[in-house]
Design an enzyme around this catalytic site. Structure first.
Site, mmCIF file in Angstrom:
data_model
loop_
_atom_site.group_PDB
_atom_site.id
_atom_site.type_symbol
_atom_site.label_atom_id
_atom_site.label_comp_id
_atom_site.label_asym_id
_atom_site.label_seq_id
_atom_site.Cartn_x
_atom_site.Cartn_y
_atom_site.Cartn_z
ATOM 1 N N CYS A 85 39.800 7.545 8.235
ATOM 2 C CA CYS A 85 40.175 7.107 6.881
ATOM 3 C C CYS A 85 39.822 5.636 6.692
ATOM 4 O O CYS A 85 40.214 4.769 7.482
ATOM 5 C CB CYS A 85 41.669 7.321 6.661
ATOM 6 S SG CYS A 85 42.281 6.647 5.087
ATOM 7 N N GLN A 209 55.637 -4.668 3.362
ATOM 8 C CA GLN A 209 54.583 -4.304 2.422
ATOM 9 C C GLN A 209 53.371 -3.717 3.143
ATOM 10 O O GLN A 209 53.007 -4.150 4.242
ATOM 11 C CB GLN A 209 54.156 -5.529 1.617
ATOM 12 C CG GLN A 209 55.255 -6.152 0.776
ATOM 13 C CD GLN A 209 55.517 -5.384 -0.508
ATOM 14 O OE1 GLN A 209 54.955 -4.330 -0.739
ATOM 15 N NE2 GLN A 209 56.392 -5.923 -1.344
ATOM 16 N N GLU A 259 70.407 -6.726 1.761
ATOM 17 C CA GLU A 259 69.628 -5.510 1.989
ATOM 18 C C GLU A 259 70.554 -4.437 2.568
ATOM 19 O O GLU A 259 71.419 -4.752 3.395
ATOM 20 C CB GLU A 259 68.488 -5.812 2.975
ATOM 21 C CG GLU A 259 67.742 -4.623 3.521
ATOM 22 C CD GLU A 259 67.065 -3.807 2.434
ATOM 23 O OE1 GLU A 259 67.269 -2.583 2.419
ATOM 24 O OE2 GLU A 259 66.334 -4.398 1.612
ATOM 25 N N CYS A 328 57.006 -2.754 -7.885
ATOM 26 C CA CYS A 328 55.898 -1.844 -7.582
ATOM 27 C C CYS A 328 55.792 -0.744 -8.624
ATOM 28 O O CYS A 328 55.006 0.192 -8.467
ATOM 29 C CB CYS A 328 56.073 -1.238 -6.185
ATOM 30 S SG CYS A 328 57.578 -0.265 -5.991
#
Length: 370
Positions: A85, A209, A259, A328
């Site tokens: 890939c 990310q 978080e 996002c």
């Protein structure tokens, strides 16, 4: 970029494969501008490398222990080999055949969806900017762990860039990549991600990310905006491993990262060791905010669903003067902005975190209307 897998219709994960990259970037910019009202000043979009940009491979394992297939499942549930890939660079691609050989060497039977038998479901491989690797074996049970431990020295010899290895247990028959329990296999349990000169420690269940270079640009731009404003107090909500918080930490500035993932908070605390004025807590972002007086500036970097009505309502009614929103999903961002009319978008930038797809990141600076 051209892809043999896409052309042969073996993998259609990259919906915009073959589309000129300039057209992709322009279409994403137009989409973002159509959703974000208020006329912010748009910076030029930050482009990405068209190929070799992914730092993480999420490989479904199929086939047999003797001849495993690493890749994805097609519509019929059959494995498609994606060892070549083009989204991965050459050094990450080079690890795949080594890992496939290890699966055979350790006799790890791939999980079969139809019969619900077998053990090895997925291989999750993360590459640091220095080329070091974290490998996670997602298993149905602990049964193969002893064999993996026995043969691990051979894998470490064959793959000298491997630094962190673990087993993740996913006993349920569910369409998810990983379970809740992690079993470390190596003495080193964190992968060092050096970004903009800052050391971020990534634990196995921590989010980072997908595109390291674009993530670095994202952090730089947010830091530039925040340093221009020079707030004395900052929250980084949905902070992950602390990327934004660690970038904006400065003498005389109080920074708090929040978080829900305990693993991510452990990573962030390790990265912040020795730094004054910064701390991290494991908590729900909305619940934490509602229990505290707002700081001068809030950073939010939520999942695709956005921050939601409750947190947006809190920020709208709070005394915070600026919000830096990294999203996002521009559609959920637009919904959240509509719920915060007193916080107007004044600056924005699109960062192309996911070339060849419709997805992107958009960074927005909001200022309270006086």
């Amino acid at each position: 970029m051209r892809c043999a897998y896409f052309d042969a219709e073996l993998c259609r994960s990259c919906a915009w494969m073959g589309r000129p990259y300039g057209d992709q970037l322009a279409a994403k910019q137009a989409h973002a501008e159509s959703l974000i009202e208020g006329g912010p000043q748009w910076l030029a979009p930050h482009a990405s490398a068209e190929s070799g940009y992914r730092n993480k491979a999420k490989m479904v394992v199929t086939g047999t222990a003797a001849e495993p297939t690493l890749g994805i499942l097609d519509a019929a549930g059959h494995g498609v080999d994606l060892l070549e890939c083009g989204l991965y660079d050459d050094s990450l691609q080079a690890a795949f055949p080594v890992l496939a050989a290890f699966v055979a060497h350790a006799n790890l039977t791939p999980y079969d969806l139809a019969t619900r038998t077998g053990e090895l479901k997925n291989l999750l491989v993360t590459q640091s900017p220095d080329g070091e690797l974290m490998v996670r074996f997602v298993l149905r049970s602990q049964e193969p762990v002893t064999r993996i431990r026995k043969h691990l020295p051979a894998l470490l010899d064959a793959l000298p860039v491997l630094r962190v290895a673990s087993v993740n247990l996913l006993p349920d028959h569910r369409a998810v990549l990983e379970g809740d329990r992690e079993i470390p296999l190596t003495e080193q349990e964190t992968l060092l991600m050096r970004v903009n000169g800052i050391d971020l420690h990534l634990r196995p269940q921590s989010f980072f990310q997908t595109n390291t270079e674009v993530a670095a640009a994202l952090y730089r731009q947010a830091t530039a905006w925040i340093d221009d404003l020079s707030p004395a107090s900052v929250w980084d909500l949905y902070c992950g491993v602390g990327g934004f918080a660690l970038h904006v930490a400065a003498p005389g500035r109080d920074v708090v990262g929040i978080e829900t993932s305990v693993e991510a908070v452990a990573s962030a605390r390790l990265s912040s060791d020795g730094l004054a004025g910064i701390r991290f807590e494991a908590a729900d972002a909305t619940a934490f905010a509602q229990a505290h007086q707002a700081p001068e500036l809030v950073i939010v970097n939520p999942p695709r669903r956005g921050i939601g009505a409750q947190l947006a309502g809190y920020l709208e009614a709070s005394s915070t003067t600026h919000v830096v929103y990294s999203s996002c999903n521009a559609e959920s961002l637009a919904r959240d902005l509509a719920a915060m009319p007193s916080l107007r978008p004044v600056r924005a930038q699109l960062l192309d975190m996911f070339p060849q797809t419709t997805h992107y990141e958009v960074l927005t600076l909001l200022a309270r209307v006086q």
